[in-house]
Design a protein around this motif. Structure first.
Motif, PDB file in Angstrom:
ATOM      1  N   TRP A 263       0.859  -1.179   0.000  1.00 35.22           N
ATOM      2  CA  TRP A 263       0.000   0.000   0.000  1.00 35.22           C
ATOM      3  C   TRP A 263       0.898   1.233   0.000  1.00 35.22           C
ATOM      4  O   TRP A 263       1.856   1.307   0.767  1.00 35.22           O
ATOM      5  N   ILE A 264       0.547   2.188  -0.831  1.00 35.58           N
ATOM      6  CA  ILE A 264       1.359   3.399  -0.901  1.00 35.58           C
ATOM      7  C   ILE A 264       0.546   4.583  -0.397  1.00 35.58           C
ATOM      8  O   ILE A 264      -0.551   4.845  -0.886  1.00 35.58           O
ATOM      9  N   ARG A 265       1.116   5.234   0.604  1.00 36.44           N
ATOM     10  CA  ARG A 265       0.417   6.344   1.220  1.00 36.44           C
ATOM     11  C   ARG A 265       0.438   7.536   0.286  1.00 36.44           C
ATOM     12  O   ARG A 265       1.408   7.768  -0.425  1.00 36.44           O
ATOM     13  N   LYS A 266      -0.626   8.284   0.295  1.00 33.31           N
ATOM     14  CA  LYS A 266      -0.705   9.455  -0.570  1.00 33.31           C
ATOM     15  C   LYS A 266       0.033  10.632   0.073  1.00 33.31           C
ATOM     16  O   LYS A 266       0.745  11.372  -0.581  1.00 33.31           O
ATOM     17  N   ARG A 267      -0.144  10.791   1.385  1.00 34.30           N
ATOM     18  CA  ARG A 267       0.362  12.016   2.020  1.00 34.30           C
ATOM     19  C   ARG A 267       1.842  11.879   2.380  1.00 34.30           C
ATOM     20  O   ARG A 267       2.350  10.784   2.573  1.00 34.30           O
TER      21      ARG A 267
ATOM     22  N   PRO B 162      -1.750  16.377   6.398  1.00 35.34           N
ATOM     23  CA  PRO B 162      -2.907  15.716   7.013  1.00 35.34           C
ATOM     24  C   PRO B 162      -3.393  14.611   6.077  1.00 35.34           C
ATOM     25  O   PRO B 162      -2.902  14.527   4.947  1.00 35.34           O
ATOM     26  N   PRO B 163      -4.326  13.774   6.490  1.00 37.41           N
ATOM     27  CA  PRO B 163      -4.846  12.752   5.572  1.00 37.41           C
ATOM     28  C   PRO B 163      -5.392  13.399   4.301  1.00 37.41           C
ATOM     29  O   PRO B 163      -6.113  14.383   4.365  1.00 37.41           O
ATOM     30  N   LEU B 164      -5.005  12.856   3.153  1.00 36.53           N
ATOM     31  CA  LEU B 164      -5.430  13.437   1.881  1.00 36.53           C
ATOM     32  C   LEU B 164      -6.541  12.630   1.226  1.00 36.53           C
ATOM     33  O   LEU B 164      -7.060  13.012   0.193  1.00 36.53           O
ATOM     34  N   ARG B 165      -6.873  11.498   1.824  1.00 36.22           N
ATOM     35  CA  ARG B 165      -7.986  10.711   1.284  1.00 36.22           C
ATOM     36  C   ARG B 165      -8.987  10.484   2.403  1.00 36.22           C
ATOM     37  O   ARG B 165      -8.611  10.230   3.543  1.00 36.22           O
TER      38      ARG B 165
ATOM     39  N   LEU C  62      -5.504   4.055   5.609  1.00 38.97           N
ATOM     40  CA  LEU C  62      -4.049   4.124   5.444  1.00 38.97           C
ATOM     41  C   LEU C  62      -3.549   5.535   5.758  1.00 38.97           C
ATOM     42  O   LEU C  62      -2.536   5.715   6.436  1.00 38.97           O
ATOM     43  N   GLU C  63      -4.270   6.534   5.256  1.00 36.73           N
ATOM     44  CA  GLU C  63      -3.878   7.918   5.503  1.00 36.73           C
ATOM     45  C   GLU C  63      -3.948   8.251   6.994  1.00 36.73           C
ATOM     46  O   GLU C  63      -3.202   9.093   7.477  1.00 36.73           O
TER      47      GLU C  63
ATOM     48  N   ASP D  99       4.850  13.086   5.243  1.00 33.71           N
ATOM     49  CA  ASP D  99       4.790  13.030   6.696  1.00 33.71           C
ATOM     50  C   ASP D  99       4.099  14.232   7.338  1.00 33.71           C
ATOM     51  O   ASP D  99       3.396  14.091   8.327  1.00 33.71           O
TER      52      ASP D  99
END
Lengths: 531, 250
Positions: A402-406, A411-414, B94-95, A408
């Motif tokens: 799994w590849i994180r969008k954000r 904030p959460p982008l999804r 995940l985020e 470090d």
């Protein structure tokens, strides 16, 4: 096996269960339609005795008999009935093939001795089918075509190995079953029996009647043929129990299942296999067969676990297992098995924990249906709703990265919740044409946007013609189709905005396409909810 | 009954409330909250989260991510939840710092199926945490059901978060009860958008109550003080978050 009167027998069987009994010996004809004309498709014994025959125009038949009962043909019902009978025949040999519209082919190689030899087996099969109210003819021969011809024209014949030719030779040419045209051609040539046909030279026959005919003749006379393709794949491993007296009580069934589970487990152990798909088949005394399948996420061979899964599945059945007059055969088979190491006895705690959780998922899948117990796989796509797909937890390994969008500091982008279908928002007021909305209404509530970030443009993957269909698969796709949740064809791009309202709610919105010169405002949708 | 017997009795009684040594509390990360909770959320117990708006359910997601570290997280929800509140998104989890590979989603046909499935899952000690998401107050969710779940939790050590949406509290066997609203982001923060909550601890079996402003740190899987970074003190109106204008209930 040939069931010459399958359609009329079907009606007669149904009538027998009806409250008022019609006269069973009234002539009955099933009418079929061919070339826009009605003809006699099937008929019962008394109609046959009155001189009617198959293939006759219906008008002729009506002219011959005054009070002729005519019923339109129902090929689907006949086919279903034939399937049921084939299911029932599964008890004799696993290799059963349909020979539509009214025949069955059973490969009894190596199975006959279980029933006391070929003669006893044939008698047993014929008697039991006949007891169900079907006219039945049967024969056993070296090839399927020979057996087929013998069943129709020399009922009850059993040929010894290598003697097919002798049994087939005296049969009339109709037994060749090669179609009207060729039959006429043979008749014109003065040939009456198969023996006479076989005497002619090969090249002569091939030239006159085609090579396919020649092969057919050869096979019928005992040459090698290609093997039957069975209706159901042969299971790898199985254990079964026959009962002289049909069993109906739950206790007995449970005890038998227990024994079978242990026997199956031993077989699996011996072969070093673990089962992935378990099928339990309950053969009812009256011919019905109930099959129940249980999937497992990891190869399994522990009898207690097998039994528990099976019981859970049985308890979850919408209409419970109905023994009717009792089951005379219960079978457990591993329809799908995999090499399995003795992992169940592993002392490694991590491995054990993983296995326990897999087993938990199996139990829940057995109880609620496999499409309800889901896990997620990551997919390499830009389309947000397809990036993570929920698929049945038993389907495969879930070790895709799994590849994180954000980054470090982001904030959460999804959003952590995505609406199954993006919902249109109304009364959108955007301050600049390509900017985020300042106000909008969603689900009857007005929201005022105080902060926004975007746009993040997500373009349709033009190299996929119909992106969603490829990305979602199997049960999930069917479920969404049923609910009408598959998105409409996606326009070229979406501009996503992360916004916060005055109340502190964080949403994920997108604008469907861009502002165009023609002044038509694009639509806006709310797609996700942030925490 | 002499004095010693009485003492032993009391000790035995109290032992039920003491944490077993092998089950460390789950610290929220906010010192004030952890002080009230005596070190953090009690594992092997039921915690109720009442979400007052669309985003507040995220509080339960954050808690569950925290409580399930490295172990499977089971999310149980009846079908209609997804239609109303949206599907659980693995990318979103995940985020938030969760692990989608350890995420299991059970879509139950009805609320009572969800309850019985949760009971099954809680019996497996290798599960990290379970979130049971329920909309409204299903009839099957009564004190008996909740006590049963609490007993299962205690036995296996699995933590259950009951996320209730569009519903008010009813008697239950929960160890803590949280009433949660989302909070506006810090106006001075450029990287705005981290989950911010105003969580009121309205019930706590083993201690005091409290009123907290929390923001979720997705990198470390911990909460920080939302009031601190906005430069305000907690002495604020009781009916709305600090720094936020008056709220309408969604």
């Amino acid at each position: 096996m040939w069931l010459p009167r399958l359609p009329t027998d079907r009606l007669a069987r149904r009538a027998r269960n009806a409250p008022e009994k019609p006269k069973s010996d009234a002539p009955l004809v099933i009418a079929g339609r061919a070339n826009n004309a009605l003809y006699v498709y099937a008929l019962n014994r008394s109609a046959e005795r009155l001189g009617l025959h198959r293939g006759q125009p219906l008008a002729n038949a009506r002219a011959m008999i005054e009070h002729l009962a005519v019923v339109p043909a129902d090929e689907k019902a006949d086919r279903a009935l034939l399937e049921n009978i084939a299911d029932w025949c599964d008890r004799f040999t696993p290799l059963v093939t349909l020979d539509p519209p009214d025949g069955l082919l059973l490969d009894v190689t190596g199975a006959a001795h279980l029933f006391g030899g070929e003669a006893a087996m044939l008698r047993h099969v014929r008697e039991t089918i006949a007891a169900q109210g079907f006219a039945v003819q049967g024969a056993i021969a070296g090839t399927s075509l020979a057996a087929r011809a013998l069943a129709r024209h020399a009922n009850g014949t059993i040929t010894n190995p290598g003697e097919d030719r002798a049994a087939i030779a005296p049969l009339p040419i109709a037994a060749l079953d090669c179609g009207e045209d060729r039959l006429r051609a043979l008749k014109r040539a003065g040939l009456k029996t198969i023996a006479q046909v076989a005497e002619r030279g090969r090249s002569e026959l091939a030239a006159r009647l085609s090579a396919a005919f020649l092969t057919r003749l050869q096979v019928m006379l005992g040459a090698e043929e290609k093997p039957l393709s069975p209706r159901r794949p042969l299971p790898d491993l199985r254990s079964e129990m026959r009962f002289a007296e049909p069993v109906a009580t739950r206790d007995v069934i449970e005890t038998s299942l227990q024994k079978l589970a242990f026997a199956l487990s031993e077989t699996l152990e011996r072969e070093g296999q673990g089962l992935r798909l378990l099928e339990a088949a309950f053969f009812r005394a009256d011919g019905k067969v109930e099959r129940i399948a249980v999937k497992t996420g990891a190869p399994l061979r522990d009898p207690a676990v097998i039994l528990r899964l099976l019981n859970q599945r049985l308890d979850a059945l919408a209409d419970p297992l109905d023994p009717g007059f009792g089951f005379d055969l219960i079978r457990l088979e591993a329809s799908l098995a995999e090499k399995s190491h003795a992992r169940e006895t592993s002392f490694d705690t991590n491995e054990n924990a993983r296995w326990q959780v897999a087993f938990l998922a199996d139990r829940l899948s057995a109880r609620f249906g496999e499409h309800r117990m889901q896990r997620f796989v990551a997919q390499d796509t830009h389309i947000p709703e397809a990036q993570a797909v929920a698929i049945p937890a038993q389907e495969r390994d879930f070790d895709s990265p799994w590849i994180r969008k954000r980054q470090d500091q982001d904030p959460p982008l999804r959003p952590w919740r995505m609406l199954e279908r993006p919902e249109e928002i109304h009364f959108v007021a955007a301050e600049v044409p390509d900017g985020p909305p300042a106000r909008f209404q969603w689900r009857q509530c007005r929201h005022e946007v105080v902060r926004a970030e975007g746009p993040e443009r997500i373009a349709l993957e033009w190299w996929r013609e119909r992106p969603h269909e490829r990305l979602m698969r199997g049960s999930e796709q069917r479920r969404r189709e049923k609910l009408g949740l598959l998105p409409r064809p996606v326009p070229p791009s979406r501009d996503y905005f992360r916004i916060e309202t005055r109340e502190g709610l964080r949403f994920w919105l997108y604008r469907d396409g861009q502002y165009r010169a023609n002044g038509l405002a694009p639509r806006w949708f709310l797609h996700g909810l942030f925490a | 009954m002499n004095k010693e017997e009485k003492l032993a009795d009391l000790r035995h009684f109290l032992a039920r409330y003491a944490l077993p040594a092998n089950r460390p509390a789950v610290p929220l990360g906010l010192p004030a909250a952890d002080a009230v909770l005596d070190g953090g959320l009690r594992p092997g117990a039921v915690h109720e989260v009442f979400a007052d708006d669309w985003g507040a359910g995220g509080f339960a997601a954050c808690l569950a991510i925290q409580a399930s570290k490295g172990k499977p997280l089971f999310w149980v929800r009846p079908d209609y939840e997804a239609l109303e509140y949206g599907a659980l998104s693995a990318t979103g989890i995940l985020e938030l710092g969760g692990d989608p590979q350890n995420l299991y989603l059970l879509r139950a046909p009805h609320a009572d199926d969800a309850l019985s499935a949760a009971a099954d899952i809680l019996a497996c000690p290798h599960v990290g945490a379970v979130v049971l998401e329920l909309c409204g107050t299903p009839r099957a969710l009564d004190l008996v059901a909740s006590r049963r779940l609490a007993l299962l939790c205690e036995e296996s050590g699995v933590t259950l978060f009951v996320l209730r949406e569009g519903a008010g509290p009813i008697p239950s066997a929960a160890a803590t009860r949280w009433q949660v609203r989302t909070l506006s982001s810090d106006p001075r923060d450029d990287d705005w958008g981290s989950p911010c909550f105003h969580a009121r601890l309205t019930r706590h079996r083993q201690g005091g109550l409290g009123d907290f402003f929390l923001t979720w740190d997705s990198n470390h899987g911990l909460f920080h003080d939302a009031a601190a970074h906005s430069g305000l003190v907690a002495a604020a109106p009781a009916d709305r978050p600090v720094g936020a204008p008056r709220q309408k209930r969604a």
